[in-house]
Design a protein around this motif. Structure first.
Motif, mmCIF file in Angstrom:
data_model
loop_
_atom_site.group_PDB
_atom_site.id
_atom_site.type_symbol
_atom_site.label_atom_id
_atom_site.label_comp_id
_atom_site.label_asym_id
_atom_site.label_seq_id
_atom_site.Cartn_x
_atom_site.Cartn_y
_atom_site.Cartn_z
ATOM 1 N N ALA A 39 0.818 -1.207 0.000
ATOM 2 C CA ALA A 39 0.000 0.000 0.000
ATOM 3 C C ALA A 39 0.853 1.259 0.000
ATOM 4 C CB ALA A 39 -0.924 -0.009 1.215
ATOM 5 N N GLY A 40 2.130 1.112 -0.180
ATOM 6 C CA GLY A 40 3.032 2.247 -0.191
ATOM 7 C C GLY A 40 4.443 1.765 0.089
ATOM 8 N N GLU A 41 5.366 2.700 0.105
ATOM 9 C CA GLU A 41 6.750 2.338 0.360
ATOM 10 C C GLU A 41 6.872 1.739 1.761
ATOM 11 O OE1 GLU A 41 11.185 4.354 0.598
ATOM 12 O OE2 GLU A 41 9.494 5.580 -0.029
ATOM 13 N N ASP A 42 7.306 0.497 1.828
ATOM 14 C CA ASP A 42 7.521 -0.226 3.086
ATOM 15 C C ASP A 42 6.249 -0.414 3.904
ATOM 16 O OD1 ASP A 42 10.270 -0.486 2.576
ATOM 17 O OD2 ASP A 42 10.698 1.467 3.456
ATOM 18 N N LEU A 43 5.093 -0.435 3.258
ATOM 19 C CA LEU A 43 3.825 -0.613 3.950
ATOM 20 C C LEU A 43 3.026 -1.745 3.310
ATOM 21 C CD1 LEU A 43 1.605 0.252 5.962
ATOM 22 C CD2 LEU A 43 0.832 1.902 4.237
ATOM 23 N N PRO A 53 -9.421 -4.140 6.464
ATOM 24 C CA PRO A 53 -8.050 -4.073 6.988
ATOM 25 C C PRO A 53 -7.999 -4.491 8.451
ATOM 26 C CG PRO A 53 -8.566 -2.095 5.751
ATOM 27 C CD PRO A 53 -9.853 -2.862 5.891
ATOM 28 N N TRP A 54 -6.967 -5.257 8.777
ATOM 29 C CA TRP A 54 -6.773 -5.740 10.136
ATOM 30 C C TRP A 54 -5.449 -5.239 10.724
ATOM 31 C CZ3 TRP A 54 -3.130 -9.936 11.108
ATOM 32 C CH2 TRP A 54 -3.032 -10.253 12.464
ATOM 33 N N LEU A 55 -4.365 -5.294 9.953
ATOM 34 C CA LEU A 55 -3.044 -4.982 10.483
ATOM 35 C C LEU A 55 -2.228 -4.230 9.440
ATOM 36 C CD1 LEU A 55 -0.715 -7.081 12.575
ATOM 37 C CD2 LEU A 55 0.109 -6.500 10.300
ATOM 38 N N TRP A 56 -1.508 -3.221 9.899
ATOM 39 C CA TRP A 56 -0.538 -2.537 9.044
ATOM 40 C C TRP A 56 0.849 -3.009 9.451
ATOM 41 C CZ3 TRP A 56 -1.397 3.244 7.575
ATOM 42 C CH2 TRP A 56 -2.658 3.394 7.013
ATOM 43 N N GLU A 57 1.615 -3.481 8.479
ATOM 44 C CA GLU A 57 2.996 -3.901 8.690
ATOM 45 C C GLU A 57 3.892 -2.845 8.047
ATOM 46 O OE1 GLU A 57 5.987 -7.434 7.191
ATOM 47 O OE2 GLU A 57 3.831 -7.739 7.078
ATOM 48 N N ILE A 68 3.031 5.331 10.526
ATOM 49 C CA ILE A 68 2.625 5.109 11.918
ATOM 50 C C ILE A 68 1.467 6.041 12.263
ATOM 51 C CG2 ILE A 68 3.355 5.238 14.330
ATOM 52 C CD1 ILE A 68 6.225 4.539 13.230
ATOM 53 N N ALA A 69 1.597 7.317 11.898
ATOM 54 C CA ALA A 69 0.533 8.287 12.180
ATOM 55 C C ALA A 69 -0.762 7.906 11.460
ATOM 56 C CB ALA A 69 0.981 9.691 11.773
ATOM 57 N N ALA A 70 -0.668 7.438 10.227
ATOM 58 C CA ALA A 70 -1.866 7.061 9.469
ATOM 59 C C ALA A 70 -2.550 5.849 10.106
ATOM 60 C CB ALA A 70 -1.505 6.767 8.013
ATOM 61 N N ALA A 71 -1.774 4.875 10.567
ATOM 62 C CA ALA A 71 -2.357 3.702 11.223
ATOM 63 C C ALA A 71 -3.057 4.107 12.514
ATOM 64 C CB ALA A 71 -1.284 2.654 11.504
ATOM 65 N N LEU A 72 -2.427 4.974 13.292
ATOM 66 C CA LEU A 72 -3.060 5.442 14.522
ATOM 67 C C LEU A 72 -4.322 6.240 14.216
ATOM 68 C CD1 LEU A 72 0.093 6.458 16.584
ATOM 69 C CD2 LEU A 72 -1.250 4.342 16.730
ATOM 70 N N GLY A 73 -4.331 6.966 13.121
ATOM 71 C CA GLY A 73 -5.535 7.676 12.688
ATOM 72 C C GLY A 73 -6.667 6.727 12.358
ATOM 73 N N GLN A 74 -6.344 5.588 11.752
ATOM 74 C CA GLN A 74 -7.362 4.576 11.450
ATOM 75 C C GLN A 74 -7.938 3.975 12.735
ATOM 76 O OE1 GLN A 74 -8.666 3.554 8.375
ATOM 77 N NE2 GLN A 74 -7.656 5.451 7.796
ATOM 78 N N ILE A 75 -7.075 3.765 13.732
ATOM 79 C CA ILE A 75 -7.547 3.253 15.022
ATOM 80 C C ILE A 75 -8.467 4.279 15.663
ATOM 81 C CG2 ILE A 75 -6.850 2.652 17.374
ATOM 82 C CD1 ILE A 75 -4.269 1.463 16.084
ATOM 83 N N ARG A 76 -8.058 5.541 15.647
ATOM 84 C CA ARG A 76 -8.880 6.598 16.249
ATOM 85 C C ARG A 76 -10.231 6.686 15.545
ATOM 86 N NH1 ARG A 76 -6.467 12.329 16.024
ATOM 87 N NH2 ARG A 76 -4.932 11.325 17.326
ATOM 88 N N LYS A 77 -10.239 6.620 14.238
ATOM 89 C CA LYS A 77 -11.482 6.694 13.459
ATOM 90 C C LYS A 77 -12.404 5.537 13.833
ATOM 91 C CE LYS A 77 -12.966 6.482 8.643
ATOM 92 N NZ LYS A 77 -12.476 6.371 7.266
ATOM 93 N N ARG A 78 -11.854 4.358 13.945
ATOM 94 C CA ARG A 78 -12.663 3.182 14.302
ATOM 95 C C ARG A 78 -13.196 3.315 15.722
ATOM 96 N NH1 ARG A 78 -13.966 -1.820 13.001
ATOM 97 N NH2 ARG A 78 -13.997 -3.427 14.593
ATOM 98 N N TRP A 79 -12.377 3.786 16.633
ATOM 99 C CA TRP A 79 -12.792 3.964 18.021
ATOM 100 C C TRP A 79 -13.949 4.960 18.119
ATOM 101 C CZ3 TRP A 79 -12.689 8.103 21.466
ATOM 102 C CH2 TRP A 79 -12.937 7.770 22.793
ATOM 103 N N ARG A 80 -13.872 6.049 17.361
ATOM 104 C CA ARG A 80 -14.943 7.055 17.392
ATOM 105 C C ARG A 80 -16.265 6.497 16.885
ATOM 106 N NH1 ARG A 80 -11.703 12.308 15.144
ATOM 107 N NH2 ARG A 80 -10.693 12.841 17.116
#
Length: 83
Positions: A39-43, A53-57, A68-80
Motif C-alpha cells: 500500500a506504499g513504500e515499506d507498507l 483491513p486488520w493490520l498494518w505492517e 505510523i501516524a496514518a495507522a493510529l488515525g485509522q484506530i482513532r477513526k474506528r474507536w470514534r
C-alpha cells in the motif's frame, strides 16, 4: 478477547505491526479477502476474513512516521465510530 489495539515493534528488523482491530470471526462461506497488499513504500496492509483491513505492517518503521501516524488515525477513526 481485548478490543484494544496491539502495537508490536521488532527492533532487529525495524518493523512495526499495528493491529487496527481484533481479528474477527470468519464469515460464512470462506476467507475471501484474507491476505495483504503493498500500500506504499515499506507498507503492507493485511486483511481479515471479512475483507476489511486488520493490520498494518511497516518495514523500516523508524523512517516512516507518516505510516505510523496514518495507522493510529485509522484506530482513532474506528474507536470514534464504536463510541
Amino acid at each position: 478477547m481485548s478490543s484494544d489495539p496491539v502495537i508490536r515493534y521488532f527492533p532487529e528488523t525495524d518493523t512495526m505491526a499495528i493491529e487496527l482491530r481484533p481479528w474477527p470471526e470468519a464469515p460464512v462461506g470462506g476467507t475471501n479477502g484474507v491476505g495483504g497488499e503493498d500500500a506504499g513504500e515499506d507498507l503492507v496492509i493485511h486483511y481479515a476474513p471479512d475483507g476489511e483491513p486488520w493490520l498494518w505492517e511497516i518495514e523500516h518503521a523508524s523512517a516512516h512516521p507518516e505510516h505510523i501516524a496514518a495507522a493510529l488515525g485509522q484506530i482513532r477513526k474506528r474507536w470514534r465510530t464504536m463510541a
